[in-house]
Design a protein around this motif. Structure first.
Motif, PDB file in Angstrom:
ATOM      1  N   UNK A 288       0.867  -1.184   0.000  1.00 42.02           N
ATOM      2  CA  UNK A 288       0.000   0.000   0.000  1.00 42.02           C
ATOM      3  C   UNK A 288       0.899   1.228   0.000  1.00 42.02           C
ATOM      4  N   UNK A 289       0.710   2.092  -0.971  1.00 37.75           N
ATOM      5  CA  UNK A 289       1.681   3.143  -1.228  1.00 37.75           C
ATOM      6  C   UNK A 289       1.755   4.246  -0.199  1.00 37.75           C
ATOM      7  N   UNK A 290       0.757   4.367   0.663  1.00 38.94           N
ATOM      8  CA  UNK A 290       0.772   5.420   1.679  1.00 38.94           C
ATOM      9  C   UNK A 290       1.223   4.909   3.045  1.00 38.94           C
ATOM     10  N   UNK A 291       1.738   3.702   3.106  1.00 37.89           N
ATOM     11  CA  UNK A 291       2.183   3.120   4.374  1.00 37.89           C
ATOM     12  C   UNK A 291       3.702   3.188   4.426  1.00 37.89           C
ATOM     13  N   UNK A 292       4.171   4.376   4.780  1.00 40.36           N
ATOM     14  CA  UNK A 292       5.569   4.751   4.610  1.00 40.36           C
ATOM     15  C   UNK A 292       6.501   3.905   5.461  1.00 40.36           C
ATOM     16  N   UNK A 293       6.120   3.624   6.693  1.00 42.29           N
ATOM     17  CA  UNK A 293       7.008   2.868   7.577  1.00 42.29           C
ATOM     18  C   UNK A 293       7.396   1.528   6.970  1.00 42.29           C
ATOM     19  N   UNK A 294       6.448   0.881   6.280  1.00 46.97           N
ATOM     20  CA  UNK A 294       6.717  -0.433   5.703  1.00 46.97           C
ATOM     21  C   UNK A 294       7.751  -0.381   4.607  1.00 46.97           C
ATOM     22  N   UNK A 295       7.589   0.561   3.670  1.00 47.20           N
ATOM     23  CA  UNK A 295       8.540   0.556   2.560  1.00 47.20           C
ATOM     24  C   UNK A 295       9.885   1.167   2.950  1.00 47.20           C
ATOM     25  N   UNK A 296       9.892   2.091   3.916  1.00 40.79           N
ATOM     26  CA  UNK A 296      11.184   2.609   4.360  1.00 40.79           C
ATOM     27  C   UNK A 296      11.963   1.551   5.142  1.00 40.79           C
ATOM     28  N   UNK A 297      11.281   0.816   6.022  1.00 33.23           N
ATOM     29  CA  UNK A 297      11.956  -0.256   6.766  1.00 33.23           C
ATOM     30  C   UNK A 297      12.501  -1.316   5.813  1.00 33.23           C
ATOM     31  N   UNK A 298      11.699  -1.701   4.833  1.00 34.26           N
ATOM     32  CA  UNK A 298      12.145  -2.721   3.878  1.00 34.26           C
ATOM     33  C   UNK A 298      13.332  -2.225   3.055  1.00 34.26           C
ATOM     34  N   UNK A 299      13.324  -0.944   2.671  1.00 37.20           N
ATOM     35  CA  UNK A 299      14.460  -0.381   1.935  1.00 37.20           C
ATOM     36  C   UNK A 299      15.731  -0.428   2.777  1.00 37.20           C
ATOM     37  N   UNK A 300      15.608  -0.104   4.058  1.00 35.69           N
ATOM     38  CA  UNK A 300      16.768  -0.159   4.941  1.00 35.69           C
ATOM     39  C   UNK A 300      17.304  -1.578   5.084  1.00 35.69           C
ATOM     40  N   UNK A 301      16.413  -2.561   5.073  1.00 36.11           N
ATOM     41  CA  UNK A 301      16.821  -3.958   5.250  1.00 36.11           C
ATOM     42  C   UNK A 301      17.715  -4.426   4.106  1.00 36.11           C
ATOM     43  N   UNK A 302      17.611  -3.808   2.938  1.00 29.89           N
ATOM     44  CA  UNK A 302      18.491  -4.206   1.825  1.00 29.89           C
ATOM     45  C   UNK A 302      19.958  -3.945   2.132  1.00 29.89           C
ATOM     46  N   UNK A 303      20.250  -3.179   3.189  1.00 30.08           N
ATOM     47  CA  UNK A 303      21.624  -2.891   3.587  1.00 30.08           C
ATOM     48  C   UNK A 303      22.095  -3.725   4.777  1.00 30.08           C
ATOM     49  N   UNK A 304      21.248  -4.578   5.293  1.00 31.91           N
ATOM     50  CA  UNK A 304      21.614  -5.372   6.467  1.00 31.91           C
ATOM     51  C   UNK A 304      22.721  -6.369   6.134  1.00 31.91           C
ATOM     52  N   UNK A 305      23.390  -6.796   7.197  1.00 32.00           N
ATOM     53  CA  UNK A 305      24.158  -8.015   7.159  1.00 32.00           C
ATOM     54  C   UNK A 305      23.440  -9.050   8.007  1.00 32.00           C
ATOM     55  N   UNK A 306      23.510 -10.304   7.626  1.00 32.80           N
ATOM     56  CA  UNK A 306      22.909 -11.383   8.424  1.00 32.80           C
ATOM     57  C   UNK A 306      23.940 -12.491   8.573  1.00 32.80           C
ATOM     58  N   UNK A 307      23.817 -13.274   9.639  1.00 33.68           N
ATOM     59  CA  UNK A 307      24.840 -14.277   9.913  1.00 33.68           C
ATOM     60  C   UNK A 307      24.667 -15.537   9.088  1.00 33.68           C
ATOM     61  N   UNK A 308      23.430 -15.872   8.734  1.00 34.91           N
ATOM     62  CA  UNK A 308      23.170 -17.096   7.975  1.00 34.91           C
ATOM     63  C   UNK A 308      21.854 -16.955   7.233  1.00 34.91           C
ATOM     64  N   UNK A 309      21.700 -17.779   6.181  1.00 34.19           N
ATOM     65  CA  UNK A 309      20.456 -17.750   5.414  1.00 34.19           C
ATOM     66  C   UNK A 309      20.430 -16.615   4.424  1.00 34.19           C
ATOM     67  N   UNK A 310      19.208 -16.241   4.036  1.00 28.64           N
ATOM     68  CA  UNK A 310      19.083 -15.139   3.075  1.00 28.64           C
ATOM     69  C   UNK A 310      17.728 -14.464   3.225  1.00 28.64           C
ATOM     70  N   UNK A 311      17.719 -13.210   2.817  1.00 28.78           N
ATOM     71  CA  UNK A 311      16.500 -12.416   2.752  1.00 28.78           C
ATOM     72  C   UNK A 311      16.254 -12.043   1.306  1.00 28.78           C
ATOM     73  N   UNK A 312      15.042 -12.245   0.846  1.00 26.04           N
ATOM     74  CA  UNK A 312      14.599 -11.711  -0.440  1.00 26.04           C
ATOM     75  C   UNK A 312      13.654 -10.558  -0.109  1.00 26.04           C
ATOM     76  N   UNK A 313      13.993  -9.360  -0.541  1.00 26.56           N
ATOM     77  CA  UNK A 313      13.271  -8.156  -0.141  1.00 26.56           C
ATOM     78  C   UNK A 313      12.713  -7.455  -1.374  1.00 26.56           C
ATOM     79  N   UNK A 314      11.410  -7.169  -1.335  1.00 26.49           N
ATOM     80  CA  UNK A 314      10.781  -6.310  -2.353  1.00 26.49           C
ATOM     81  C   UNK A 314      10.295  -5.070  -1.610  1.00 26.49           C
TER      82      UNK A 314
END
Length: 272
Positions: free
Chosen positions: A79-105
């Motif tokens: 939903x395009x007006x739900x800013x917290x969701x898309x900003x949080x997801x955008x930030x997650x593209x920069x994370x490091x994780x110890x194992x596994x993988x994240x697919x982020x849209x």
């Protein structure tokens, strides 16, 4: 009597004024919010461009750990007006994780995000994923294909509501809606307890998180996480923050913390 009421009335007025300002701060510049999310995206981690060359063009990103492990799919901006969701997801593209993988849209519904609108040209994107049937728009089908190809262990869809669950009749903010896949109730309960203990002040009791089965709430058919459950047998969580008396920075911080805790429950640890 009048004097005894003044402090309480003044405090209430302050809360209402502050709350109004917080709500306005969420919407005063959707263009700036969209730009901030775009700037945060880690372009080196794009694995696929969906709907390339169209107005709906958006990207899927992959974050991988140094060790093998589970896979999670995270979506923002359905939903395009739900800013917290898309900003949080955008930030997650920069994370490091110890194992596994994240697919982020992160910017799933780019047209709706640009318009700061809940709906895109084909209506409500999160109602176009009927269980056991083909998704009902080209964009929905592209997103579903990415999820199928990922073969995830969990899917997390990030949202925001206008009001509070069990306080405002129409709204379901501060809720983790879970599918009825095995283990989701215990997982959601753990995350709710964690968020309420660590993040929500005692003075904000109406903002305490709760959880319920998505099947116990009449949200209509076609939700993505319902399809994930019915068609793939994969646990899904639809996270609903609120913007009622809650500024955008707090929404973003809580959304990120909640997502991080959910991922931990499925064996994906964010690297510090």
């Amino acid at each position: 009597m009048r004097r005894s009421l003044l402090p309480g009335a003044t405090a209430l007025a302050g809360v209402l004024i502050a709350g109004g300002a917080a709500i306005r701060s969420l919407h005063h510049s959707p263009e700036r919010s969209f730009k901030r999310a775009q700037d945060a995206l880690n372009q080196d981690r794009i694995i696929e461009t969906l709907m390339e060359g169209t107005d709906h063009e958006t990207a899927a990103y992959e974050v991988t750990g140094s060790k093998e492990g589970p896979t999670a799919v995270i979506l923002g901006g359905m939903h395009g007006n739900e800013i917290n969701g898309y900003q949080a997801a955008a930030d997650i593209t920069n994370w490091g994780i110890d194992a596994g993988r994240l697919i982020v849209i992160p910017l799933a519904n780019s047209v709706a995000i640009e318009r700061n609108s809940r709906r895109g040209p084909n209506g409500d994107l999160n109602r176009l994923f009927p269980s056991e049937r083909t998704p009902e728009s080209t964009l929905a089908r592209a997103i579903w294909r990415v999820i199928e190809d990922a073969a995830p262990d969990v899917v997390i869809d990030l949202h925001r509501s206008r009001g509070l669950f069990n306080t405002h009749q129409r709204w379901i903010g501060q809720v983790i809606l879970r599918t009825e896949t095995d283990g989701t109730a215990d997982t959601a309960n753990d995350v709710v307890e964690y968020m309420n203990d660590r993040y929500v002040p005692r003075s904000m009791r109406f903002h305490r998180f709760t959880t319920t089965s998505i099947h116990d709430i009449d949200r209509g058919s076609g939700l993505l996480v319902q399809k994930v459950h019915h068609d793939m047998g994969v646990p899904g969580f639809l996270v609903e923050l609120t913007d009622f008396l809650l500024d955008l920075n707090t929404q973003l911080r809580w959304t990120t913390a909640l997502t991080e805790r959910l991922l931990e429950q499925y064996g994906i640890q964010r690297a510090v």
